[in-house]
Design an enzyme around this catalytic site. Structure first.
Site, PDB file in Angstrom:
ATOM      1  N   SER A  86       0.869  -1.178   0.000  1.00  0.00           N
ATOM      2  CA  SER A  86       0.000   0.000   0.000  1.00  0.00           C
ATOM      3  C   SER A  86       0.904   1.225   0.000  1.00  0.00           C
ATOM      4  O   SER A  86       1.785   1.353   0.853  1.00  0.00           O
ATOM      5  CB  SER A  86      -0.862   0.015   1.262  1.00  0.00           C
ATOM      6  OG  SER A  86      -1.310   1.341   1.500  1.00  0.00           O
ATOM      7  N   HIS A  90      -1.266  -1.599  -4.113  1.00  0.00           N
ATOM      8  CA  HIS A  90      -2.535  -1.408  -3.426  1.00  0.00           C
ATOM      9  C   HIS A  90      -2.779   0.093  -3.246  1.00  0.00           C
ATOM     10  O   HIS A  90      -1.981   0.801  -2.624  1.00  0.00           O
ATOM     11  CB  HIS A  90      -2.477  -2.112  -2.061  1.00  0.00           C
ATOM     12  CG  HIS A  90      -3.749  -2.082  -1.293  1.00  0.00           C
ATOM     13  ND1 HIS A  90      -4.778  -2.976  -1.515  1.00  0.00           N
ATOM     14  CD2 HIS A  90      -4.162  -1.267  -0.295  1.00  0.00           C
ATOM     15  CE1 HIS A  90      -5.765  -2.712  -0.670  1.00  0.00           C
ATOM     16  NE2 HIS A  90      -5.427  -1.684   0.071  1.00  0.00           N
ATOM     17  N   ASP A 140      -5.091   2.960  -1.738  1.00  0.00           N
ATOM     18  CA  ASP A 140      -6.114   3.226  -0.719  1.00  0.00           C
ATOM     19  C   ASP A 140      -6.794   4.552  -0.991  1.00  0.00           C
ATOM     20  O   ASP A 140      -6.208   5.619  -0.779  1.00  0.00           O
ATOM     21  CB  ASP A 140      -5.455   3.260   0.666  1.00  0.00           C
ATOM     22  CG  ASP A 140      -5.096   1.867   1.145  1.00  0.00           C
ATOM     23  OD1 ASP A 140      -6.006   1.008   1.155  1.00  0.00           O
ATOM     24  OD2 ASP A 140      -3.932   1.639   1.501  1.00  0.00           O
ATOM     25  N   MET A 177      -9.628   7.166  -0.037  1.00  0.00           N
ATOM     26  CA  MET A 177     -10.448   7.537   1.129  1.00  0.00           C
ATOM     27  C   MET A 177     -11.160   8.860   0.880  1.00  0.00           C
ATOM     28  O   MET A 177     -10.542   9.803   0.374  1.00  0.00           O
ATOM     29  CB  MET A 177      -9.546   7.711   2.353  1.00  0.00           C
ATOM     30  CG  MET A 177      -8.734   6.481   2.670  1.00  0.00           C
ATOM     31  SD  MET A 177      -7.719   6.776   4.119  1.00  0.00           S
ATOM     32  CE  MET A 177      -6.842   5.215   4.212  1.00  0.00           C
ATOM     33  N   HIS A 225      -8.520  -0.078  -3.583  1.00  0.00           N
ATOM     34  CA  HIS A 225      -9.379  -0.290  -2.413  1.00  0.00           C
ATOM     35  C   HIS A 225     -10.156   0.993  -2.142  1.00  0.00           C
ATOM     36  O   HIS A 225      -9.588   1.976  -1.663  1.00  0.00           O
ATOM     37  CB  HIS A 225      -8.449  -0.671  -1.239  1.00  0.00           C
ATOM     38  CG  HIS A 225      -9.150  -0.880   0.058  1.00  0.00           C
ATOM     39  ND1 HIS A 225      -8.463  -0.937   1.260  1.00  0.00           N
ATOM     40  CD2 HIS A 225     -10.455  -1.064   0.371  1.00  0.00           C
ATOM     41  CE1 HIS A 225      -9.321  -1.145   2.243  1.00  0.00           C
ATOM     42  NE2 HIS A 225     -10.538  -1.212   1.739  1.00  0.00           N
ATOM     43  N   MET A 253     -12.373   3.093  -0.096  1.00  0.00           N
ATOM     44  CA  MET A 253     -12.981   3.319   1.222  1.00  0.00           C
ATOM     45  C   MET A 253     -13.811   4.591   1.112  1.00  0.00           C
ATOM     46  O   MET A 253     -13.442   5.656   1.632  1.00  0.00           O
ATOM     47  CB  MET A 253     -11.871   3.447   2.279  1.00  0.00           C
ATOM     48  CG  MET A 253     -11.249   2.106   2.603  1.00  0.00           C
ATOM     49  SD  MET A 253      -9.687   2.271   3.478  1.00  0.00           S
ATOM     50  CE  MET A 253      -8.583   2.508   2.099  1.00  0.00           C
ATOM     51  N   MET A 284     -10.412  -6.804   6.319  1.00  0.00           N
ATOM     52  CA  MET A 284      -9.684  -5.712   6.990  1.00  0.00           C
ATOM     53  C   MET A 284      -9.232  -6.197   8.363  1.00  0.00           C
ATOM     54  O   MET A 284     -10.049  -6.617   9.184  1.00  0.00           O
ATOM     55  CB  MET A 284     -10.580  -4.482   7.146  1.00  0.00           C
ATOM     56  CG  MET A 284     -10.855  -3.706   5.869  1.00  0.00           C
ATOM     57  SD  MET A 284      -9.394  -3.238   4.925  1.00  0.00           S
ATOM     58  CE  MET A 284      -8.511  -2.207   6.105  1.00  0.00           C
ATOM     59  N   ASP A 308      -5.638  -6.919   4.881  1.00  0.00           N
ATOM     60  CA  ASP A 308      -5.118  -5.547   4.817  1.00  0.00           C
ATOM     61  C   ASP A 308      -5.097  -4.919   6.210  1.00  0.00           C
ATOM     62  O   ASP A 308      -6.145  -4.741   6.830  1.00  0.00           O
ATOM     63  CB  ASP A 308      -6.039  -4.750   3.879  1.00  0.00           C
ATOM     64  CG  ASP A 308      -5.602  -3.310   3.663  1.00  0.00           C
ATOM     65  OD1 ASP A 308      -4.542  -2.905   4.185  1.00  0.00           O
ATOM     66  OD2 ASP A 308      -6.339  -2.585   2.955  1.00  0.00           O
TER      67      ASP A 308
HETATM   68  C1  DX5 Z   1      -6.034   1.169   5.929  1.00  0.00           C
HETATM   69  C2  DX5 Z   1      -5.619   0.824   4.524  1.00  0.00           C
HETATM   70  C3  DX5 Z   1      -4.424  -0.071   4.466  1.00  0.00           C
HETATM   71  C4  DX5 Z   1      -3.219   0.496   5.114  1.00  0.00           C
HETATM   72  C5  DX5 Z   1      -2.223  -0.583   5.386  1.00  0.00           C
HETATM   73  O1  DX5 Z   1      -7.197   1.896   5.875  1.00  0.00           O
HETATM   74  O2  DX5 Z   1      -6.652   0.161   3.844  1.00  0.00           O
HETATM   75  O3  DX5 Z   1      -4.173  -0.487   3.145  1.00  0.00           O
HETATM   76  O4  DX5 Z   1      -2.620   1.504   4.364  1.00  0.00           O
HETATM   77  O5  DX5 Z   1      -1.168  -0.010   6.075  1.00  0.00           O
HETATM   78  P1  DX5 Z   1      -0.313  -0.830   7.131  1.00  0.00           P
HETATM   79  O6  DX5 Z   1       0.290  -1.999   6.399  1.00  0.00           O
HETATM   80  O7  DX5 Z   1       0.669   0.166   7.568  1.00  0.00           O
HETATM   81  O8  DX5 Z   1      -1.247  -1.287   8.222  1.00  0.00           O
HETATM   82 ZN    ZN Z   2      -6.260  -0.859   1.830  1.00  0.00          ZN
END
Ligand code: DX5
Ligand code: ZN
Length: 211
Positions: free
Chosen positions: A6, A29, A31, A33, A62, A64, A132, A170
């Protein structure tokens, strides 16, 4: 085990080199948001498009976001292999249909408090299930062990019903938790801070692959 770094904890001021440093990864990956579904903002389609010009590594996106349906078109970019939406979001069913219409593989993610039984009826229509192992929103949190039972449960259902979705996890993945989820039957792990906090990212990816 497939490794999907990520980039959430990468240095966005030096994205070109950061992406180059993980070029041995199986997926990147991403993320996404929206500040509504999770209490944080990350980046959007423009930066995603810029990243797609820097690499041929397939994207594992991903979402969110509260309303995934309105974002599918914008994230159906270049090397996007998977787009994952949340069971806890609005219009995730319509979003899954839209993802498939674009010829992209469709994933569904469950937050730590959502059980596998809640999504069991949907599994036959999905390419990927993302468990998750932290509350979504931030990198660098600690792994929640209840995700191990969910991975085992998904693995059992997959065998029993002869389905072929892949299982991804994740949040809080490092060498120790990576081994636990691998033994539980996971196919793909996301790792953000564990990889980006190391100088040698390729070695970090290799070590995680070999747990
Ligand atoms: C959290 C994200 C993850 C996160 C993982 O909301 O979906 O992908 O960035 O980061 P680490 O590996 O640092 O937990
Ligand atoms: Zn993620």
């Amino acid at each position: 085990m497939l490794i999907a770094p990520s980039i959430l904890t990468a240095n966005f001021g030096d994205l070109k080199n950061e992406i180059k440093s993980i070029e041995t990864a199986d997926y990147i990956h991403l993320d996404i948001m929206d500040g509504n579904f999770v209490p944080n903002l990350s980046f959007g389609p423009h930066i995603t498009k810029c990243i797609s010009k820097l690499t041929n590594i397939p994207f594992d996106t991903h979402l969110m976001v509260l309303d995934p349906l309105k974002w599918i078109d914008k994230f159906a970019i270049g090397n996007t292999k998977y787009i994952t939406v949340h069971y806890e979001s609005n219009n995730y069913l319509e979003a899954i249909n839209e993802i498939k219409k674009k010829g992209i593989k469709a994933g569904l993610s469950i937050k730590p408090k959502t059980s596998v039984s809640q999504i069991k009826h949907l599994l036959k229509d999905l390419d990927l299930i993302l468990v998750m192992s932290v509350e979504p929103g931030f990198g660098g949190q600690s792994f929640m062990p209840n995700s191990i039972d969910k991975i085992k449960e998904l693995n059992q259902i997959r065998t029993d019903l002869e389905l072929d979705f892949i299982i991804e996890v994740d949040g809080g993945i490092n060498l120790e938790t990576g081994k636990l989820v691998k033994d539980a039957g996971v196919d793909m792990v996301v790792a953000g801070s564990h990889i980006f906090n190391q100088e040698d990212r390729k070695l970090a990816i290799k070590n995680l692959k070999n747990v």
